[in-house]
Design a protein around this motif. Structure first.
Motif, PDB file in Angstrom:
ATOM      1  N   GLY A 120       1.359  12.117  -3.834  1.00  0.00           N
ATOM      2  CA  GLY A 120       0.321  11.742  -2.875  1.00  0.00           C
ATOM      3  C   GLY A 120       0.636  12.263  -1.485  1.00  0.00           C
ATOM      4  O   GLY A 120       1.656  12.915  -1.248  1.00  0.00           O
ATOM      5  N   ARG A 121      -0.262  11.980  -0.569  1.00  0.00           N
ATOM      6  CA  ARG A 121      -0.055  12.328   0.838  1.00  0.00           C
ATOM      7  C   ARG A 121      -0.531  11.157   1.690  1.00  0.00           C
ATOM      8  O   ARG A 121      -1.521  10.502   1.350  1.00  0.00           O
ATOM      9  CB  ARG A 121      -0.817  13.597   1.215  1.00  0.00           C
ATOM     10  CG  ARG A 121      -0.486  14.800   0.358  1.00  0.00           C
ATOM     11  CD  ARG A 121      -1.062  16.073   0.933  1.00  0.00           C
ATOM     12  NE  ARG A 121      -0.284  16.529   2.082  1.00  0.00           N
ATOM     13  CZ  ARG A 121       0.831  17.270   1.953  1.00  0.00           C
ATOM     14  NH1 ARG A 121       1.298  17.571   0.751  1.00  0.00           N
ATOM     15  NH2 ARG A 121       1.479  17.659   3.038  1.00  0.00           N
ATOM     16  N   VAL A 122       0.172  10.923   2.782  1.00  0.00           N
ATOM     17  CA  VAL A 122      -0.155   9.804   3.668  1.00  0.00           C
ATOM     18  C   VAL A 122      -0.634  10.349   5.010  1.00  0.00           C
ATOM     19  O   VAL A 122       0.049  11.173   5.633  1.00  0.00           O
ATOM     20  CB  VAL A 122       1.062   8.889   3.897  1.00  0.00           C
ATOM     21  CG1 VAL A 122       0.716   7.790   4.901  1.00  0.00           C
ATOM     22  CG2 VAL A 122       1.537   8.281   2.579  1.00  0.00           C
ATOM     23  N   LEU A 182       8.303   5.346   6.779  1.00  0.00           N
ATOM     24  CA  LEU A 182       8.803   6.513   6.035  1.00  0.00           C
ATOM     25  C   LEU A 182       9.765   6.106   4.930  1.00  0.00           C
ATOM     26  O   LEU A 182       9.975   6.871   3.981  1.00  0.00           O
ATOM     27  CB  LEU A 182       9.500   7.480   6.994  1.00  0.00           C
ATOM     28  CG  LEU A 182       8.658   7.969   8.178  1.00  0.00           C
ATOM     29  CD1 LEU A 182       9.481   8.893   9.064  1.00  0.00           C
ATOM     30  CD2 LEU A 182       7.400   8.686   7.680  1.00  0.00           C
ATOM     31  N   ARG A 183      10.332   4.920   5.029  1.00  0.00           N
ATOM     32  CA  ARG A 183      11.280   4.450   4.010  1.00  0.00           C
ATOM     33  C   ARG A 183      10.569   3.841   2.808  1.00  0.00           C
ATOM     34  O   ARG A 183      11.203   3.533   1.810  1.00  0.00           O
ATOM     35  CB  ARG A 183      12.230   3.423   4.622  1.00  0.00           C
ATOM     36  CG  ARG A 183      13.034   3.961   5.808  1.00  0.00           C
ATOM     37  CD  ARG A 183      14.031   2.916   6.309  1.00  0.00           C
ATOM     38  NE  ARG A 183      14.720   3.377   7.512  1.00  0.00           N
ATOM     39  CZ  ARG A 183      14.388   3.038   8.755  1.00  0.00           C
ATOM     40  NH1 ARG A 183      13.358   2.214   8.941  1.00  0.00           N
ATOM     41  NH2 ARG A 183      15.052   3.490   9.792  1.00  0.00           N
ATOM     42  N   LEU A 184       9.242   3.660   2.912  1.00  0.00           N
ATOM     43  CA  LEU A 184       8.506   2.949   1.860  1.00  0.00           C
ATOM     44  C   LEU A 184       7.896   3.865   0.812  1.00  0.00           C
ATOM     45  O   LEU A 184       7.522   3.399  -0.263  1.00  0.00           O
ATOM     46  CB  LEU A 184       7.388   2.113   2.505  1.00  0.00           C
ATOM     47  CG  LEU A 184       7.849   0.925   3.351  1.00  0.00           C
ATOM     48  CD1 LEU A 184       6.670   0.320   4.099  1.00  0.00           C
ATOM     49  CD2 LEU A 184       8.532  -0.130   2.477  1.00  0.00           C
ATOM     50  N   THR A 185       7.754   5.139   1.103  1.00  0.00           N
ATOM     51  CA  THR A 185       7.091   6.045   0.161  1.00  0.00           C
ATOM     52  C   THR A 185       7.775   7.403   0.160  1.00  0.00           C
ATOM     53  O   THR A 185       8.222   7.880   1.207  1.00  0.00           O
ATOM     54  CB  THR A 185       5.603   6.222   0.543  1.00  0.00           C
ATOM     55  OG1 THR A 185       5.004   7.180  -0.334  1.00  0.00           O
ATOM     56  CG2 THR A 185       5.436   6.683   1.970  1.00  0.00           C
ATOM     57  N   PHE A 230       0.840  -1.204   0.000  1.00  0.00           N
ATOM     58  CA  PHE A 230       0.000   0.000   0.000  1.00  0.00           C
ATOM     59  C   PHE A 230       0.874   1.253   0.000  1.00  0.00           C
ATOM     60  O   PHE A 230       0.696   2.160  -0.834  1.00  0.00           O
ATOM     61  CB  PHE A 230      -0.909  -0.034   1.227  1.00  0.00           C
ATOM     62  CG  PHE A 230      -1.920   1.083   1.311  1.00  0.00           C
ATOM     63  CD1 PHE A 230      -3.161   0.964   0.712  1.00  0.00           C
ATOM     64  CD2 PHE A 230      -1.634   2.245   2.009  1.00  0.00           C
ATOM     65  CE1 PHE A 230      -4.103   1.986   0.799  1.00  0.00           C
ATOM     66  CE2 PHE A 230      -2.560   3.272   2.107  1.00  0.00           C
ATOM     67  CZ  PHE A 230      -3.801   3.143   1.495  1.00  0.00           C
ATOM     68  N   LEU A 231       1.825   1.331   0.916  1.00  0.00           N
ATOM     69  CA  LEU A 231       2.658   2.529   1.014  1.00  0.00           C
ATOM     70  C   LEU A 231       3.612   2.651  -0.170  1.00  0.00           C
ATOM     71  O   LEU A 231       3.864   3.762  -0.659  1.00  0.00           O
ATOM     72  CB  LEU A 231       3.456   2.502   2.320  1.00  0.00           C
ATOM     73  CG  LEU A 231       2.658   2.778   3.601  1.00  0.00           C
ATOM     74  CD1 LEU A 231       3.541   2.594   4.833  1.00  0.00           C
ATOM     75  CD2 LEU A 231       2.073   4.195   3.585  1.00  0.00           C
ATOM     76  N   SER A 232       4.127   1.532  -0.645  1.00  0.00           N
ATOM     77  CA  SER A 232       5.072   1.583  -1.771  1.00  0.00           C
ATOM     78  C   SER A 232       4.406   2.064  -3.050  1.00  0.00           C
ATOM     79  O   SER A 232       5.079   2.555  -3.960  1.00  0.00           O
ATOM     80  CB  SER A 232       5.687   0.196  -1.996  1.00  0.00           C
ATOM     81  OG  SER A 232       6.432  -0.203  -0.868  1.00  0.00           O
TER      82      SER A 232
END
Length: 396
Positions: A103-105, A162-165, A95-97
């Protein structure tokens, strides 16, 4: 009990998110919602009212995992990580990748998330994390020690999200950690790590459980690199044990002169000292989170055991009194009880039922003992989690 209920309601995750969302609405669209923890579903429900149509992934525990319109809700194990949690962790990574820099999380984080998202580092399997988790839970480790170790063995903790996106991340955090160290809540998925693998090793040695861990786990900590800097996120505290305590004080309680902290036996002694001169009719309120060193295989939780240990400590306390302690999530330990309530008659009631309290505590078997004397607090899952609350009152 009324004061305890007020404290739980003050940690309502929907209200906490509602208060925070207007400050985010001036930012660009393209939001994606990812939520983990015991309050994940309720927090997401509130967020979707402000961000209708935003893709949303929710990972939470049994009892809080009802379907939610507009979101994918996944169940994961707690307090022990399980295969469902491993699968949920992989889906969260996907999902995050898939979220690009435009985009924004919106990350919605609450207590319990550490166990719910097991993502073992290279060379480890789920069984390794389960073994370490079980050892930590039985050792009397506090939440900071526990999550320091978890971060060193798991790729999603200590800033792992935070490292995924490359997308900017804003996190709304409901803290179950005394002192509200955001690196510790749910093992800090959007915050820098608590410490290094070397510090995790030292904690395990101090707890006396290093030598009992598998060679694979020891090797993973030996070869683990020092934590790298993680991208910055906007981390916002929206609810905490302190906020719940303040609500109880505003309703007429008085701040107790100690906190719920440390080993339950030590805490029971400190609580007795704090309540000896309590005025009649004025409730003393306490917050925090204790630890239990497991010496038996009975059924119970830290609040139930604290209540019984307090009753034993308070055997000579004069007058009529009542003490209640509970987890704000509505679940204390592996059973369904939220906590325990005891009073000046509890020891007599236990003896009349033929229950040896010392033996109960040796076996960590508080639940049956409290059930026998009507001392279990049963609330069901509350949908929130800001650690534990307790009240003492002398009424004559």
């Amino acid at each position: 009990m009324e004061l305890l209920q007020l404290g739980v309601r003050a940690a309502d995750p929907r209200a906490a998110v509602d208060r925070a969302m207007p400050g985010l609405m001036d930012e660009e669209a393209g939001w994606h919602i990812v939520a983990v923890g015991k309050a994940a579903r309720a927090m997401t429900q509130a967020a979707l009212a402000h961000l209708p149509g935003a893709p949303a992934l929710v990972i939470t525990n049994r009892g809080n995992d009802m379907p939610l319109a507009g979101a994918t809700v996944l169940r994961a194990g707690h307090p022990q990580p399980d295969q469902d949690g491993l699968s949920a962790a992989r889906q969260l990574e996907e999902f995050l990748s898939g979220i690009g820099p435009q985009g924004r999380v919106l990350a919605l984080i609450s207590g319990g998330g550490s166990a719910m998202l097991p993502a073992p580092v290279r060379g480890l399997e789920l069984a390794d994390l389960q073994a370490v988790n079980a050892a930590l839970l039985s050792s009397g480790a506090d939440i900071t020690q526990t999550n320091l170790v978890r971060q060193s063995l798991d790729r999603l903790k200590g800033g792992g999200w935070l490292r995924l996106t490359p997308a900017p991340v804003t996190a709304l955090i409901l803290s179950d950690v005394p002192g509200d160290d955001l690196r510790v809540v749910a093992s800090g998925p959007t915050v820098a790590p608590i410490g290094t693998p070397a510090m995790a090793q030292q904690a395990l040695r101090e707890l006396g459980i290093w030598d009992g861990l598998s060679v694979r786990v020891q090797d993973a900590l030996d070869r683990a690199d020092a934590p790298q800097d993680v991208p910055k996120a906007k981390n916002i505290l929206v609810g905490s044990n302190g906020i719940s305590l303040q609500t109880m004080l505003d309703a007429g309680g008085r701040q107790g002169a100690t906190a719920l902290t440390g080993d339950v036996e030590d805490c029971a002694k400190a609580l007795l000292g704090a309540v000896r001169d309590a005025p009649i009719g004025t409730p003393l309120v306490f917050g925090g989170e204790t630890t239990v060193r497991l010496t038996g295989k009975g059924m119970g939780g830290r609040n139930q055991e604290l209540a019984l240990r307090f009753a034993r400590q308070a055997r000579d306390l004069p007058g009529n009194w009542c003490f209640a302690a509970m987890g704000t999530d509505g679940r204390d330990g592996p059973g369904d009880a939220a906590g325990g309530i005891v009073g000046h008659r509890t020891l007599t009631a236990l003896r009349d039922d033929g229950i040896d309290l010392d033996d109960v505590l040796r076996r960590n078997d508080a639940t049956p003992a409290l059930r026998a004397v009507g001392g279990l607090i049963m609330t069901g899952p509350s949908g929130t989690n800001v650690a534990d609350l307790a009240v003492f009152v002398r009424y004559a």
